[in-house]
Design an enzyme around this catalytic site. Structure first.
Site, PDB file in Angstrom:
ATOM      1  N   TYR A   1       2.780  -5.938 -16.579  1.00  0.00           N
ATOM      2  CA  TYR A   1       3.638  -5.006 -17.140  1.00  0.00           C
ATOM      3  C   TYR A   1       4.678  -5.987 -17.813  1.00  0.00           C
ATOM      4  O   TYR A   1       5.554  -5.397 -18.635  1.00  0.00           O
ATOM      5  CB  TYR A   1       4.334  -4.225 -15.984  1.00  0.00           C
TER       6      TYR A   1
ATOM      7  N   LYS B   1      -7.790  -8.754  -7.101  1.00  0.00           N
ATOM      8  CA  LYS B   1      -9.156  -8.573  -7.818  1.00  0.00           C
ATOM      9  C   LYS B   1      -9.571 -10.161  -8.107  1.00  0.00           C
ATOM     10  O   LYS B   1      -9.943 -10.056  -9.265  1.00  0.00           O
ATOM     11  CB  LYS B   1      -8.794  -7.599  -8.933  1.00  0.00           C
TER      12      LYS B   1
ATOM     13  N   ASP C   1      -9.798  -2.573  -5.291  1.00  0.00           N
ATOM     14  CA  ASP C   1     -11.082  -0.848  -5.387  1.00  0.00           C
ATOM     15  C   ASP C   1     -11.272  -0.694  -3.822  1.00  0.00           C
ATOM     16  O   ASP C   1     -11.142   0.472  -3.428  1.00  0.00           O
ATOM     17  CB  ASP C   1     -12.236  -1.246  -5.980  1.00  0.00           C
TER      18      ASP C   1
ATOM     19  N   ASP D   1       1.887  -0.575  -7.851  1.00  0.00           N
ATOM     20  CA  ASP D   1       2.342   0.711  -8.713  1.00  0.00           C
ATOM     21  C   ASP D   1       1.538   1.985  -8.147  1.00  0.00           C
ATOM     22  O   ASP D   1       1.706   2.816  -7.982  1.00  0.00           O
ATOM     23  CB  ASP D   1       2.348   0.358 -10.046  1.00  0.00           C
TER      24      ASP D   1
ATOM     25  N   ASP E   1       1.707   4.736  -4.907  1.00  0.00           N
ATOM     26  CA  ASP E   1       1.789   6.542  -5.025  1.00  0.00           C
ATOM     27  C   ASP E   1       0.925   6.940  -4.152  1.00  0.00           C
ATOM     28  O   ASP E   1       0.859   8.072  -3.789  1.00  0.00           O
ATOM     29  CB  ASP E   1       1.518   6.646  -6.643  1.00  0.00           C
TER      30      ASP E   1
END
Ligand code: NAD
Length: 356
Positions: free
Chosen positions: A135, A190, A222, A246, A250
């Site tokens: 980001y 990852k 994942d 992020d 959620d």
């Protein structure tokens, strides 16, 4: 104890009002000053984060934030959009650690999209690194592709990067938090594909050695997404990078049934923090007096605990929220048959009363 109160847009003003009433009822010496932020600040001063608001936030021990944004600002240049105010505050206050607890209250088990037995008693804490990763990484931009599958085509690119000190400090935050809970940290990465997250995994493992009393495991993102909906109660503290955090936070929010129940905290290295509900400004219900103020009230409790060292007052607020839920009071977002539907202010009244 100085608090900058930034209600923002949409339901932000309605829900922050209730949190401020609760804070005022605690008999603590709290100095609260309110300022405009987001679209409201843009309308009044031409910028979503005016100098005066930023100064107030910097000088305060903590910021109580509502929410910002409305569709009507979507056509503004990106630096002038309401949401930029949050990024500006994070950057200027150095808020690198985001805490998102996902707690499934016994009384709201039925509101979750998962089976009750999977979420009853759920209490996990997602710690997301907030100021690095793809980001913020440079370079980024658009250009004519110099190579790859379609040389000469228009392309866009972002850069994922983390430095060792950034990973070290967020890892320490996670291990310290786990020490106060069930002493387990799951680091999500990852590393099988990304160099950035191989460094992440190596550094978290090293820092973990400083905390022999905390159990550390590693999980690919994942798999973490799968486990979060398959067996969420397996987790205690989850620590991860900005982008993975992020998305996973959620998903975790939805396990609990309503985003209107979830507080969050973003802290810097001196425990100065910004406290806000996990949801946005909900323009669809703004001004109707039906928004759930509990996420904001619970954010105020987190503020008392983490930035203002008032754990007993935080406990009082959290107990009061449990009590109103046990009484069967529900805003429309968490309402179900057999419970009593109330509006934003009535919910605030009930929490005040339950404080005792
Ligand atoms: P949202 O979180 O505002 O709303 C999503 C849905 O949840 C809506 O149906 C809304 O009515 C409901 N909801 C949210 N909070 C609620 C509450 N307290 N009580 C009851 N229902 C609630 O997300 P969105 O609709 O995607 O975004 C709306 C605006 O908010 C956009 O401008 C977006 O950019 C902004 N936003 C701001 C923040 C922030 O300020 N931190 C975060 C996310 C989105």
């Amino acid at each position: 104890m100085k608090i900058a109160v930034l209600p923002g847009d949409g339901i932000g003003t309605e829900i922050v009002e209730q949190a401020v009433r609760v804070l005022n009822a605690l008999d603590l010496k709290l100095e609260m000053e309110t300022a405009l932020v987001g679209g409201a600040a843009y309308d009044a001063h031409g910028h979503p984060l005016p100098e005066a608001t930023l100064k107030l936030a910097k000088e305060a021990d903590a910021v109580l934030f509502g929410a910002v944004g409305d569709w009507k600002y979507d056509k503004l240049d990106r630096p002038l959009r309401p949401e930029q105010a949050i990024l500006g505050l994070r950057k200027n206050l150095g808020l690198f650690a985001n805490f998102r607890p996902a707690i499934c209250y016994e009384q709201l088990v039925g509101a979750s999209s998962l089976k009750p037995e999977l979420v009853a008693g759920l209490d996990i804490l997602i710690i997301r690194e907030l100021t690095g990763d793809i980001y913020f990484g440079q370079p980024r931009g658009r250009r004519v592709s110099p190579d790859g599958h379609f040389p000469g085509a228009e392309e866009a690119f972002d850069t994922m990067r983390y430095t060792r000190p950034e990973i070290e400090r967020i890892a320490r935050v996670a291990f310290e938090a786990a020490r106060k809970r069930n002493k387990r940290v799951t680091s999500v990465d990852k590393a099988n594909v990304l160099e950035t997250f191989q460094l992440w995994k190596d550094v978290v493992t090293e820092i973990g050695k400083e905390y022999p009393d905390v159990e550390l495991d590693h999980m690919y993102v994942d798999n973490a997404a799968m486990q979060l909906v398959k067996a969420p109660k397996k987790f205690d503290v989850v620590v991860t990078g900005n982008m993975f955090g992020d998305i996973l936070s959620d998903a975790a929010a939805m396990l609990t049934g309503s985003i209107g129940m979830l507080p969050s905290a973003s802290l810097n290295s001196s425990n100065q923090g910004l406290y806000e509900p996990s949801h946005g400004s909900a323009p669809d219900i703004a001004g109707k007096g039906v928004a759930n103020p509990l996420a904001t009230i619970l954010s105020a409790a987190m503020m008392l605990r983490f930035s203002l060292n008032q754990a007993a007052a935080a406990d009082r607020i959290e107990a009061a929220v449990q009590k109103v839920l046990a009484q069967g009071l529900r805003t429309p977002d968490i309402h179900s048959e057999g419970t009593t539907k109330v509006g934003t202010r009535e919910m605030g009244d009930a929490v005040l009363k339950a404080l005792g």
